[in-house]
Write a protein that holds these residues in place. Structure first.
Motif, short mmCIF file in Angstrom:
data_model
loop_
_atom_site.label_atom_id
_atom_site.label_comp_id
_atom_site.label_asym_id
_atom_site.label_seq_id
_atom_site.Cartn_x
_atom_site.Cartn_y
_atom_site.Cartn_z
N GLY A 13 0.84 -1.21 0.00
CA GLY A 13 0.00 0.00 0.00
C GLY A 13 0.87 1.25 0.00
O GLY A 13 0.57 2.23 -0.70
N HIS A 14 1.95 1.24 0.78
CA HIS A 14 2.87 2.38 0.81
C HIS A 14 3.41 2.66 -0.60
O HIS A 14 3.39 3.81 -1.06
CB HIS A 14 4.02 2.07 1.79
CG HIS A 14 5.10 3.10 1.81
ND1 HIS A 14 5.22 4.06 2.80
CD2 HIS A 14 6.13 3.33 0.94
CE1 HIS A 14 6.26 4.83 2.53
NE2 HIS A 14 6.84 4.41 1.41
N GLU A 15 3.85 1.61 -1.29
CA GLU A 15 4.39 1.80 -2.65
C GLU A 15 3.30 2.29 -3.61
O GLU A 15 3.54 3.15 -4.45
CB GLU A 15 5.02 0.50 -3.17
CG GLU A 15 6.24 0.03 -2.37
CD GLU A 15 7.36 1.07 -2.29
OE1 GLU A 15 7.59 1.78 -3.29
OE2 GLU A 15 7.98 1.18 -1.22
N SER A 69 7.09 13.04 1.61
CA SER A 69 6.35 12.17 0.70
C SER A 69 6.19 10.76 1.29
O SER A 69 5.24 10.05 0.98
CB SER A 69 7.03 12.11 -0.67
OG SER A 69 8.24 11.38 -0.58
N GLU A 70 7.12 10.38 2.19
CA GLU A 70 6.97 9.08 2.85
C GLU A 70 5.74 9.05 3.76
O GLU A 70 5.10 8.02 3.92
CB GLU A 70 8.23 8.74 3.66
CG GLU A 70 9.49 8.55 2.81
CD GLU A 70 9.31 7.50 1.72
OE1 GLU A 70 8.81 6.41 2.02
OE2 GLU A 70 9.65 7.79 0.55
N ILE A 71 5.44 10.19 4.35
CA ILE A 71 4.27 10.26 5.24
C ILE A 71 2.98 10.11 4.43
O ILE A 71 2.05 9.40 4.83
CB ILE A 71 4.30 11.57 6.07
CG1 ILE A 71 5.43 11.43 7.09
CG2 ILE A 71 2.95 11.87 6.73
CD1 ILE A 71 5.66 12.60 7.98
N GLY A 100 0.86 4.04 -2.78
CA GLY A 100 0.66 5.44 -2.41
C GLY A 100 1.57 6.34 -3.23
O GLY A 100 1.14 7.37 -3.76
N HIS A 101 2.84 5.93 -3.38
CA HIS A 101 3.75 6.72 -4.21
C HIS A 101 3.20 6.83 -5.64
O HIS A 101 3.37 7.86 -6.28
CB HIS A 101 5.14 6.05 -4.25
CG HIS A 101 5.95 6.26 -3.00
ND1 HIS A 101 6.18 7.50 -2.45
CD2 HIS A 101 6.61 5.38 -2.19
CE1 HIS A 101 6.93 7.38 -1.36
NE2 HIS A 101 7.20 6.10 -1.18
N VAL A 102 2.55 5.76 -6.12
CA VAL A 102 1.97 5.81 -7.47
C VAL A 102 0.79 6.78 -7.50
O VAL A 102 0.70 7.65 -8.37
CB VAL A 102 1.50 4.40 -7.93
CG1 VAL A 102 0.86 4.47 -9.32
CG2 VAL A 102 2.65 3.40 -7.92
ZN LIG Z 1 8.43 5.19 0.28
#
Ligand SMILES: [Zn+2]
Length: 279
Positions: free
Chosen positions: A123-125, A163-165, A127-129
């Motif tokens: 999900g985190h990855e 952006s990680e948050i 999210g970056h998309v």
């Molecule tokens: Zn990340």
């Protein structure tokens, strides 16, 4: 869920930093163009097919199902494959072009993490998309560093941390539980497993409290460490603050309000602003 609702979870501080960087750089703002992104995604795909293994329902039914349970949250808004590559490092990365992406996950994560913890990572990855983070390449940007002021480079690093948050929020949306998200975060940063979640929560809270104490007494010496090291504690705090809202959004509960969410977003922004102000 609609992609645009998920995009509304983006950390406001992150969006603000991008606006500031765009204003500072004007036409030099490193937004990746359509053709370049498409070419990079195609080249990466060729590399992945050569060096990694595509996760299919036949090869790894459980992982495939976990991956698709995350992808389904986006209601068909995103398309891409999951690849796995041999590595003992707990890591994953993604490259996207618009709604299309390829996600690479290291084998150690598939071997060691529970399905729910994997949901957080995937999900985190994703999210970056969803937030189109691949359009801003810190690497490309800094390789032209001669033309870039230290101030702009600094803003870009701040943006990268923020952006990680944003991405963590989508991780939590996919796994659906704060304790799972926090355990996954702890395991990827420490490499440790088998530690009771209550101990993990206490450890993160303590780290965060120490950080907060440092920030409220900023006269006690060199604070440069504050800016580089405590991201895990901050990511934990950001998740903890947003957890009730994100979990109720996932459940479609009436308790969720965007107004309340933006208030919490502001609280998290204030924490990072305080840290970023310590130069
Ligand atoms: Zn990340």
């Amino acid at each position: 869920m609609l992609l645009k609702d998920i995009q509304s979870l983006r950390f406001g501080y992150e969006s603000n930093l991008l606006r500031i960087i765009a204003t500072q750089l004007g036409p030099a703002f490193p937004l990746m163009g359509h053709d370049k992104a498409k070419n990079l995604l195609d080249a990466r795909r060729r590399d992945l097919i050569g060096d990694a293994v595509r996760v299919t329902s036949d090869l790894l039914p459980d992982v495939y199902e976990t991956y698709h349970s995350c992808l389904d949250i986006f209601g068909g808004g995103l398309r891409g494959d999951l690849f796995v590559q041999q590595s003992r490092e707990y890591n994953a990365n993604v490259f996207a072009h618009g709604k299309k992406f390829d996600l690479l996950i290291h084998s150690a994560l598939l071997n060691d993490f529970t399905s729910d913890e994997l949901r957080f990572v995937i999900g985190h990855e994703l999210g970056h998309v969803a937030f189109e983070h691949s359009r801003f390449s810190l690497h490309d940007f800094l390789s032209d560093a001669e033309e870039i002021s230290a101030d702009t480079a600094d803003l870009m690093f701040r943006w990268s941390r923020a952006s990680e948050i944003s991405a963590d929020r989508v991780g939590l949306l996919c796994c659906g539980k704060l304790t799972t998200a926090v355990t996954a975060l702890f395991r990827t940063s420490s490499g440790l497993s088998g530690i009771d979640v209550d101990r993990i929560l206490r450890s993160f809270r303590k780290q965060y409290e120490e950080l907060e104490a440092q920030l409220t007494q900023p006269t006690t010496g060199n604070l440069s460490w504050v800016r580089t090291h405590p991201m895990m504690a901050i990511r934990f705090k950001a998740l903890e603050l947003a957890a009730l809202d994100i979990v109720s959004l996932r459940q479609g509960a009436a308790g969720f309000s965007w107004k309340g969410f933006r208030r919490i977003d502001g609280q998290v922004a204030a924490i990072l602003e305080a840290i970023d102000a310590q130069t």
